[in-house]
Design a protein around this motif. Structure first.
Motif, PDB file in Angstrom:
ATOM      1  N   GLU A 110       0.857  -1.185   0.000  1.00 18.65           N
ATOM      2  CA  GLU A 110       0.000   0.000   0.000  1.00 18.65           C
ATOM      3  C   GLU A 110       0.895   1.238   0.000  1.00 18.65           C
ATOM      4  N   LEU A 111       0.668   2.129  -0.952  1.00 20.16           N
ATOM      5  CA  LEU A 111       1.388   3.398  -1.000  1.00 20.16           C
ATOM      6  C   LEU A 111       0.515   4.437  -0.311  1.00 20.16           C
ATOM      7  N   ARG A 112       0.931   4.870   0.876  1.00 18.83           N
ATOM      8  CA  ARG A 112       0.063   5.693   1.722  1.00 18.83           C
ATOM      9  C   ARG A 112       0.229   7.187   1.490  1.00 18.83           C
ATOM     10  N   ARG A 113       1.142   7.560   0.633  1.00 13.82           N
ATOM     11  CA  ARG A 113       1.304   8.961   0.269  1.00 13.82           C
ATOM     12  C   ARG A 113       1.351   9.084  -1.249  1.00 13.82           C
ATOM     13  N   VAL A 114       0.956  10.242  -1.736  1.00  8.97           N
ATOM     14  CA  VAL A 114       1.000  10.493  -3.171  1.00  8.97           C
ATOM     15  C   VAL A 114       2.443  10.755  -3.579  1.00  8.97           C
ATOM     16  N   ALA A 115       2.907  10.017  -4.583  1.00 10.31           N
ATOM     17  CA  ALA A 115       4.252  10.193  -5.120  1.00 10.31           C
ATOM     18  C   ALA A 115       4.177  10.050  -6.629  1.00 10.31           C
ATOM     19  N   PRO A 116       4.960  10.825  -7.374  1.00  7.72           N
ATOM     20  CA  PRO A 116       4.896  10.746  -8.845  1.00  7.72           C
ATOM     21  C   PRO A 116       5.416   9.414  -9.360  1.00  7.72           C
ATOM     22  N   PHE A 117       4.542   8.638  -9.972  1.00  8.53           N
ATOM     23  CA  PHE A 117       4.942   7.348 -10.522  1.00  8.53           C
ATOM     24  C   PHE A 117       6.001   7.507 -11.610  1.00  8.53           C
ATOM     25  N   VAL A 118       5.903   8.593 -12.385  1.00  7.06           N
ATOM     26  CA  VAL A 118       6.873   8.822 -13.456  1.00  7.06           C
ATOM     27  C   VAL A 118       8.280   8.947 -12.879  1.00  7.06           C
ATOM     28  N   GLY A 119       8.409   9.659 -11.774  1.00 10.55           N
ATOM     29  CA  GLY A 119       9.718   9.812 -11.144  1.00 10.55           C
ATOM     30  C   GLY A 119      10.265   8.491 -10.638  1.00 10.55           C
ATOM     31  N   ILE A 120       9.387   7.677 -10.034  1.00 11.43           N
ATOM     32  CA  ILE A 120       9.813   6.366  -9.545  1.00 11.43           C
ATOM     33  C   ILE A 120      10.314   5.505 -10.700  1.00 11.43           C
ATOM     34  N   MET A 121       9.551   5.473 -11.780  1.00 14.11           N
ATOM     35  CA  MET A 121       9.920   4.637 -12.926  1.00 14.11           C
ATOM     36  C   MET A 121      11.223   5.105 -13.564  1.00 14.11           C
ATOM     37  N   GLN A 122      11.393   6.407 -13.721  1.00 16.11           N
ATOM     38  CA  GLN A 122      12.612   6.930 -14.332  1.00 16.11           C
ATOM     39  C   GLN A 122      13.842   6.571 -13.513  1.00 16.11           C
ATOM     40  N   GLU A 123      13.754   6.754 -12.211  1.00 17.29           N
ATOM     41  CA  GLU A 123      14.905   6.501 -11.342  1.00 17.29           C
ATOM     42  C   GLU A 123      15.256   5.017 -11.304  1.00 17.29           C
ATOM     43  N   ILE A 124      14.260   4.182 -10.993  1.00 21.95           N
ATOM     44  CA  ILE A 124      14.526   2.748 -10.813  1.00 21.95           C
ATOM     45  C   ILE A 124      14.879   2.091 -12.146  1.00 21.95           C
ATOM     46  N   ASN A 125      14.149   2.417 -13.199  1.00 17.95           N
ATOM     47  CA  ASN A 125      14.428   1.789 -14.493  1.00 17.95           C
ATOM     48  C   ASN A 125      15.789   2.190 -15.039  1.00 17.95           C
ATOM     49  N   SER A 126      16.241   3.386 -14.743  1.00 18.83           N
ATOM     50  CA  SER A 126      17.589   3.789 -15.157  1.00 18.83           C
ATOM     51  C   SER A 126      18.643   2.927 -14.479  1.00 18.83           C
ATOM     52  N   ILE A 127      18.419   2.660 -13.203  1.00 16.07           N
ATOM     53  CA  ILE A 127      19.343   1.780 -12.478  1.00 16.07           C
ATOM     54  C   ILE A 127      19.326   0.375 -13.082  1.00 16.07           C
ATOM     55  N   LEU A 128      18.116  -0.129 -13.383  1.00 13.90           N
ATOM     56  CA  LEU A 128      17.989  -1.479 -13.931  1.00 13.90           C
ATOM     57  C   LEU A 128      18.653  -1.595 -15.301  1.00 13.90           C
ATOM     58  N   VAL A 129      18.490  -0.574 -16.137  1.00 11.51           N
ATOM     59  CA  VAL A 129      19.119  -0.595 -17.454  1.00 11.51           C
ATOM     60  C   VAL A 129      20.639  -0.608 -17.313  1.00 11.51           C
ATOM     61  N   GLY A 130      21.144   0.244 -16.409  1.00 10.68           N
ATOM     62  CA  GLY A 130      22.586   0.270 -16.194  1.00 10.68           C
ATOM     63  C   GLY A 130      23.128  -1.058 -15.711  1.00 10.68           C
ATOM     64  N   GLN A 131      22.407  -1.696 -14.795  1.00 11.24           N
ATOM     65  CA  GLN A 131      22.838  -3.004 -14.295  1.00 11.24           C
ATOM     66  C   GLN A 131      22.809  -4.055 -15.403  1.00 11.24           C
ATOM     67  N   SER A 132      21.778  -4.009 -16.246  1.00 16.05           N
ATOM     68  CA  SER A 132      21.673  -4.988 -17.329  1.00 16.05           C
ATOM     69  C   SER A 132      22.825  -4.849 -18.307  1.00 16.05           C
ATOM     70  N   VAL A 133      23.165  -3.603 -18.668  1.00 16.01           N
ATOM     71  CA  VAL A 133      24.266  -3.371 -19.601  1.00 16.01           C
ATOM     72  C   VAL A 133      25.574  -3.886 -19.012  1.00 16.01           C
ATOM     73  N   GLU A 134      25.793  -3.617 -17.742  1.00  9.63           N
ATOM     74  CA  GLU A 134      27.029  -4.071 -17.090  1.00  9.63           C
ATOM     75  C   GLU A 134      27.105  -5.598 -17.068  1.00  9.63           C
ATOM     76  N   LEU A 135      25.983  -6.240 -16.755  1.00 11.63           N
ATOM     77  CA  LEU A 135      25.979  -7.702 -16.709  1.00 11.63           C
ATOM     78  C   LEU A 135      26.220  -8.302 -18.095  1.00 11.63           C
ATOM     79  N   LEU A 136      25.611  -7.711 -19.114  1.00 14.47           N
ATOM     80  CA  LEU A 136      25.822  -8.219 -20.469  1.00 14.47           C
ATOM     81  C   LEU A 136      27.275  -8.060 -20.906  1.00 14.47           C
TER      82      LEU A 136
END
Length: 520
Positions: A110-136
């Motif tokens: 449950e997300l009990r406070r309003v937070a911008p989903f776009v910001g969450i996706m940009q931050e976390i997905n950028s980390i995931l992309v970077g990790q994927s490139v490094e692993l490859l």
């Protein structure tokens, strides 16, 4: 990236997340991507491993049954976790969703406070992309080192030693029959001598795909990767992970080494014509080739051209790992079979005996139900095809059954028999969606209204009762109800739908409406 790490990221913490269900499933669960959607039919569009963010708008107006189905469908698709924002639109997460998420092993936050989903996706997905490139990149470096060893005359053991040394694992290459072809590294069962049993049996495999984590065996966890040669499954690479080794890195390294290992195997044991024809046949079945083409390939692959067949489809992030176990089940159940893994789908074609064909198909369904498949996977058996020329049709109907079955509220791990979904398959193909909804509304309107207003389960009760052949005692057992409570529910249903339908022409209409009610 582990789910626990995602939840502690500052962008997610800003939403004040609170775990509401499936706490035991959080540890070790990995997130492949972060996605946001208010569409309740989103599950078929996901690949698995996502953290799904929802603002709750669609859930607030959906029926309780649709909410439950939403959670079931996401769990069946292998979603890493579901996070729902509560507030004025959706003050609290419905209890039915929490109960379903707990039973399905889907972490629900449950997300009990309003937070911008776009910001969450940009931050976390950028980390995931970077990790994927490094692993490859790291995986490619290991693959190049293995290629160099092979080019200098190294055998399978020497090539595998490079992989073992670079990943810190013990590795073993086994044939589809379970024979060790080569090994390297130390410790655990991977480096052990042949111990009997086909590779891929229960408890031997672990991580199923990048981002899906690893599965523990008795003492260690193991990642397994299929190694094909010219489209034919030639071996299975098993990598035993000691504690502290990143399972995602090991998985990527194993996948990047497949081509080199295939070359090494090709030098040692090239596939025969029959095996190549079998692989080509399955690709043709999967793509829906013409009957004449299937007959050509089927004969070369060892299938009787005019013999009965049935298609099998398994949707799973662990499709490659499941293939040896599926092959073993087919070998024990039918005279001849072929299989093929394509990304998230594992398909097979089973040749059935001419005598006792229906019984043999029923035994095949039962055998597939005993497979140890991971949560989030789904299996279907297509209808009986009269000859190899109908194999593509049987496969298409198995796929259609999987598309329809998750919406019925049945267990995600139950084998879906296409014959049991005949009404749904015919309706989805031949009846306009608006006409289906109108028929359901006119037939079941008072029951649907009762469930909506009183949060009852009369439609589900009626469906189970009708599916049981109007056997009240059996339906009560399936619903975990006392017989008297079952009678009371049925009487309420009869009052709403115009009386007891048994012995009347209304029975078939009611049964059809309950099956169509689950369709979109």
């Amino acid at each position: 990236m582990f789910l626990e790490d995602v939840l502690t990221h500052r962008t997610v913490q800003a939403a004040d997340p609170l775990l509401r269900a499936a706490a035991s499933a959080v540890a070790g669960r990995q997130v492949r991507w972060v996605h946001s959607s208010e569409v309740l039919d989103i599950a078929p569009l996901l690949r698995g491993g996502e953290l799904l963010l929802s603002g709750g708008q669609a859930l607030a107006t959906a029926s309780d049954q649709r909410r439950v189905d939403y959670v079931r469908e996401l769990a069946a698709r292998g979603v890493a976790a579901l996070a729902i924002e509560t507030g004025p639109v959706l003050p609290d997460i419905p209890e039915s969703m929490l109960v379903t998420a707990e039973s399905q092993g889907l972490p629900l936050f449950e997300l009990r406070r309003v937070a911008p989903f776009v910001g969450i996706m940009q931050e976390i997905n950028s980390i995931l992309v970077g990790q994927s490139v490094e692993l490859l990149q790291r995986g490619d470096e290991i693959s190049h080192a293995m290629a160099a060893e092979l080019a200098h005359g190294g055998g399978l053991d020497e090539v595998l030693a490079v992989l073992a040394g670079q990943t810190g694992t013990a590795v073993r290459l086994v044939s589809p029959a379970g024979l060790t072809l080569g090994s390297a590294g130390s410790g655990g069962s991977v480096g052990a001598a042949d111990g009997g049993g086909a590779a891929g049996g229960p408890g031997t495999a672990g991580s199923a795909a990048v981002g899906s984590g690893s599965v523990s065996t008795t003492a260690v966890s193991t990642t397994a990767v299929d190694v094909p040669v010219r489209g034919v499954l030639a071996a299975r690479l098993e990598l035993e992970l000691p504690e502290g080794v990143d399972p995602t890195f090991v998985r990527v390294a194993g996948e990047r080494s497949v081509d080199i290992l295939g070359l090494a195997l090709l030098q040692r044991m090239p596939p025969g014509l029959k095996e190549l024809a079998g692989a080509e046949l399955m690709r043709a079945v999967h793509s829906g080739a013409q009957p004449w083409r299937l007959e050509q390939l089927g004969a070369a692959a060892g299938f009787a051209v005019d013999g009965p067949v049935a298609a099998v489809m398994i949707r799973s992030a662990a499709s490659g790992r499941l293939r040896p176990a599926l092959d073993a089940a087919l070998a024990a159940s039918v005279p001849h079979a072929a299989s093929y893994a394509d990304k998230l789908e594992l398909i097979a074609l089973a040749s059935l005996p001419r005598e006792g064909t229906r019984a043999a198909r029923a035994s095949l369904v039962e055998a597939l139900g005993s497979l140890d498949i991971p949560e989030g996977s789904a299996t279907a058996v297509g209808p009986l095809g009269q000859g190899i020329g109908e194999a593509a049709w049987s496969m298409a109907e198995a796929r259609r059954t999987l598309d329809l079955a998750p919406r019925t509220g049945r267990s995600a791990r139950q084998v879906r028999d296409a014959d049991a979904f005949g009404a749904e398959r015919l309706a989805a193909e031949s009846i306009d969606a608006a006409a289906r909804r109108d028929f359901v509304r006119r037939t079941l309107g008072p029951i649907l209204e009762h469930d909506e207003q009183r949060n009852s389960q009369l439609l589900h009760t009626l469906t189970v009762w009708l599916d049981s052949g109007c056997n009240t005692a059996q339906a009560a057992r399936e619903l975990h109800l006392e017989r008297q409570s079952m009678y009371h529910r049925l009487q309420r249903i009869f009052d709403l739908c115009g009386g007891d339908p048994r012995g009347t022409g209304r029975l078939v209409g009611l049964h059809l409406a309950t099956r169509l009610a689950a369709l979109p």
